[in-house]
Design a protein around this motif. Structure first.
Motif, PDB file in Angstrom:
ATOM      1  N   ARG A  73       0.843  -1.211   0.000  1.00  0.00           N
ATOM      2  CA  ARG A  73       0.000   0.000   0.000  1.00  0.00           C
ATOM      3  C   ARG A  73       0.870   1.249   0.000  1.00  0.00           C
ATOM      4  O   ARG A  73       0.599   2.220  -0.713  1.00  0.00           O
ATOM      5  N   GLY A  74       1.940   1.242   0.802  1.00  0.00           N
ATOM      6  CA  GLY A  74       2.841   2.386   0.847  1.00  0.00           C
ATOM      7  C   GLY A  74       3.532   2.624  -0.486  1.00  0.00           C
ATOM      8  O   GLY A  74       3.652   3.763  -0.944  1.00  0.00           O
ATOM      9  N   GLU A  75       3.967   1.536  -1.122  1.00  0.00           N
ATOM     10  CA  GLU A  75       4.614   1.681  -2.435  1.00  0.00           C
ATOM     11  C   GLU A  75       3.632   2.215  -3.477  1.00  0.00           C
ATOM     12  O   GLU A  75       4.012   3.033  -4.326  1.00  0.00           O
ATOM     13  N   ARG A  76       2.375   1.762  -3.420  1.00  0.00           N
ATOM     14  CA  ARG A  76       1.369   2.296  -4.358  1.00  0.00           C
ATOM     15  C   ARG A  76       1.127   3.777  -4.105  1.00  0.00           C
ATOM     16  O   ARG A  76       1.016   4.570  -5.044  1.00  0.00           O
ATOM     17  N   ALA A  77       1.058   4.164  -2.833  1.00  0.00           N
ATOM     18  CA  ALA A  77       0.848   5.573  -2.502  1.00  0.00           C
ATOM     19  C   ALA A  77       1.988   6.428  -3.042  1.00  0.00           C
ATOM     20  O   ALA A  77       1.759   7.507  -3.603  1.00  0.00           O
ATOM     21  N   ILE A  78       3.219   5.947  -2.900  1.00  0.00           N
ATOM     22  CA  ILE A  78       4.371   6.686  -3.426  1.00  0.00           C
ATOM     23  C   ILE A  78       4.286   6.786  -4.942  1.00  0.00           C
ATOM     24  O   ILE A  78       4.464   7.861  -5.526  1.00  0.00           O
ATOM     25  N   ALA A  79       3.984   5.661  -5.604  1.00  0.00           N
ATOM     26  CA  ALA A  79       3.899   5.646  -7.071  1.00  0.00           C
ATOM     27  C   ALA A  79       2.803   6.578  -7.573  1.00  0.00           C
ATOM     28  O   ALA A  79       2.928   7.171  -8.640  1.00  0.00           O
ATOM     29  N   GLU A  80       1.721   6.718  -6.789  1.00  0.00           N
ATOM     30  CA  GLU A  80       0.601   7.570  -7.191  1.00  0.00           C
ATOM     31  C   GLU A  80       0.756   9.002  -6.702  1.00  0.00           C
ATOM     32  O   GLU A  80      -0.124   9.836  -6.898  1.00  0.00           O
ATOM     33  N   GLY A  81       1.863   9.297  -6.037  1.00  0.00           N
ATOM     34  CA  GLY A  81       2.117  10.656  -5.570  1.00  0.00           C
ATOM     35  C   GLY A  81       1.316  11.028  -4.332  1.00  0.00           C
ATOM     36  O   GLY A  81       1.200  12.203  -4.004  1.00  0.00           O
ATOM     37  N   ARG A  82       0.764  10.050  -3.637  1.00  0.00           N
ATOM     38  CA  ARG A  82      -0.015  10.330  -2.424  1.00  0.00           C
ATOM     39  C   ARG A  82       0.915  10.295  -1.216  1.00  0.00           C
ATOM     40  O   ARG A  82       0.861   9.398  -0.395  1.00  0.00           O
ATOM     41  N   VAL A  83       1.781  11.289  -1.134  1.00  0.00           N
ATOM     42  CA  VAL A  83       2.748  11.370  -0.043  1.00  0.00           C
ATOM     43  C   VAL A  83       2.694  12.757   0.564  1.00  0.00           C
ATOM     44  O   VAL A  83       2.230  13.714  -0.068  1.00  0.00           O
ATOM     45  N   VAL A  84       3.152  12.868   1.800  1.00  0.00           N
ATOM     46  CA  VAL A  84       3.243  14.170   2.461  1.00  0.00           C
ATOM     47  C   VAL A  84       4.651  14.312   3.013  1.00  0.00           C
ATOM     48  O   VAL A  84       5.363  13.320   3.228  1.00  0.00           O
ATOM     49  N   SER A  85       5.035  15.529   3.270  1.00  0.00           N
ATOM     50  CA  SER A  85       6.370  15.783   3.826  1.00  0.00           C
ATOM     51  C   SER A  85       6.403  15.287   5.272  1.00  0.00           C
ATOM     52  O   SER A  85       5.366  15.165   5.920  1.00  0.00           O
ATOM     53  N   PRO A  86       7.596  15.047   5.792  1.00  0.00           N
ATOM     54  CA  PRO A  86       7.693  14.637   7.201  1.00  0.00           C
ATOM     55  C   PRO A  86       7.064  15.663   8.140  1.00  0.00           C
ATOM     56  O   PRO A  86       6.418  15.299   9.113  1.00  0.00           O
ATOM     57  N   ARG A  87       7.217  16.943   7.827  1.00  0.00           N
ATOM     58  CA  ARG A  87       6.641  18.000   8.665  1.00  0.00           C
ATOM     59  C   ARG A  87       5.115  17.902   8.666  1.00  0.00           C
ATOM     60  O   ARG A  87       4.485  17.965   9.722  1.00  0.00           O
ATOM     61  N   ASP A  88       4.507  17.721   7.473  1.00  0.00           N
ATOM     62  CA  ASP A  88       3.048  17.580   7.400  1.00  0.00           C
ATOM     63  C   ASP A  88       2.572  16.306   8.093  1.00  0.00           C
ATOM     64  O   ASP A  88       1.526  16.300   8.757  1.00  0.00           O
ATOM     65  N   ALA A  89       3.338  15.240   7.965  1.00  0.00           N
ATOM     66  CA  ALA A  89       2.965  13.982   8.621  1.00  0.00           C
ATOM     67  C   ALA A  89       2.963  14.166  10.138  1.00  0.00           C
ATOM     68  O   ALA A  89       2.049  13.708  10.828  1.00  0.00           O
ATOM     69  N   LYS A  90       3.984  14.842  10.663  1.00  0.00           N
ATOM     70  CA  LYS A  90       4.057  15.082  12.107  1.00  0.00           C
ATOM     71  C   LYS A  90       2.881  15.937  12.566  1.00  0.00           C
ATOM     72  O   LYS A  90       2.246  15.653  13.586  1.00  0.00           O
ATOM     73  N   SER A  91       2.568  16.966  11.797  1.00  0.00           N
ATOM     74  CA  SER A  91       1.449  17.840  12.139  1.00  0.00           C
ATOM     75  C   SER A  91       0.130  17.064  12.145  1.00  0.00           C
ATOM     76  O   SER A  91      -0.675  17.199  13.058  1.00  0.00           O
ATOM     77  N   ARG A 125      -0.239  13.827  12.581  1.00  0.00           N
ATOM     78  CA  ARG A 125      -0.201  12.864  13.679  1.00  0.00           C
ATOM     79  C   ARG A 125      -0.534  13.579  15.005  1.00  0.00           C
ATOM     80  O   ARG A 125      -1.286  13.066  15.819  1.00  0.00           O
ATOM     81  N   GLU A 126       0.017  14.766  15.200  1.00  0.00           N
ATOM     82  CA  GLU A 126      -0.259  15.510  16.426  1.00  0.00           C
ATOM     83  C   GLU A 126      -1.726  15.912  16.510  1.00  0.00           C
ATOM     84  O   GLU A 126      -2.340  15.804  17.571  1.00  0.00           O
ATOM     85  N   ARG A 127      -2.289  16.373  15.382  1.00  0.00           N
ATOM     86  CA  ARG A 127      -3.715  16.733  15.388  1.00  0.00           C
ATOM     87  C   ARG A 127      -4.570  15.514  15.673  1.00  0.00           C
ATOM     88  O   ARG A 127      -5.534  15.584  16.431  1.00  0.00           O
ATOM     89  N   TRP A 128      -4.212  14.391  15.104  1.00  0.00           N
ATOM     90  CA  TRP A 128      -4.983  13.161  15.292  1.00  0.00           C
ATOM     91  C   TRP A 128      -4.917  12.712  16.753  1.00  0.00           C
ATOM     92  O   TRP A 128      -5.905  12.375  17.359  1.00  0.00           O
ATOM     93  N   SER A 129      -3.691  12.729  17.330  1.00  0.00           N
ATOM     94  CA  SER A 129      -3.544  12.257  18.718  1.00  0.00           C
ATOM     95  C   SER A 129      -4.169  13.218  19.707  1.00  0.00           C
ATOM     96  O   SER A 129      -4.671  12.797  20.745  1.00  0.00           O
ATOM     97  N   ASN A 130      -4.195  14.512  19.422  1.00  0.00           N
ATOM     98  CA  ASN A 130      -4.818  15.475  20.321  1.00  0.00           C
ATOM     99  C   ASN A 130      -6.339  15.448  20.204  1.00  0.00           C
ATOM    100  O   ASN A 130      -7.024  15.831  21.149  1.00  0.00           O
TER     101      ASN A 130
END
Length: 90
Positions: A63-81, A83-88
């Motif tokens: 699934r991760g490889e398909r997401a990368i191939a399809e351009g469905r990725v976010v920057s590490p900074r956006d991923a952290k943001s 994750r923090e919003r989700w956990s809060n």
């Protein structure tokens, strides 16, 4: 995983308890044959659970490889943001 042992279904019917004990001890898959043709494969529970876990991990990687191939990725900074919003938000 080891090559499976092979037993005819008639032997399984006659000696099920003994065969199941051997399967649990040996951790070797058991191919059951019926009229000389491959039928089901038996696994001990621990081997089955390990196989399912490995398949789930491989599916996640795919699934991760398909997401990368399809351009469905976010920057590490956006991923952290995210994750923090989700956990809060819990």
């Amino acid at each position: 995983m080891d090559d499976p042992a092979v037993k005819p279904v008639t032997e399984l019917k006659r000696h099920a308890t003994r065969i199941i004990e051997q399967l649990d001890e040996s951790k070797t898959p058991l191919l059951i044959t019926e009229r000389g043709r491959a039928a089901p494969v038996m696994l001990d529970v621990d081997s089955y659970r390990a196989m399912v876990r490995k398949l789930e991990q491989l599916e996640g990687i795919a699934r991760g490889e398909r997401a990368i191939a399809e351009g469905r990725v976010v920057s590490p900074r956006d991923a952290k943001s995210r994750r923090e919003r989700w956990s809060n938000g819990r």
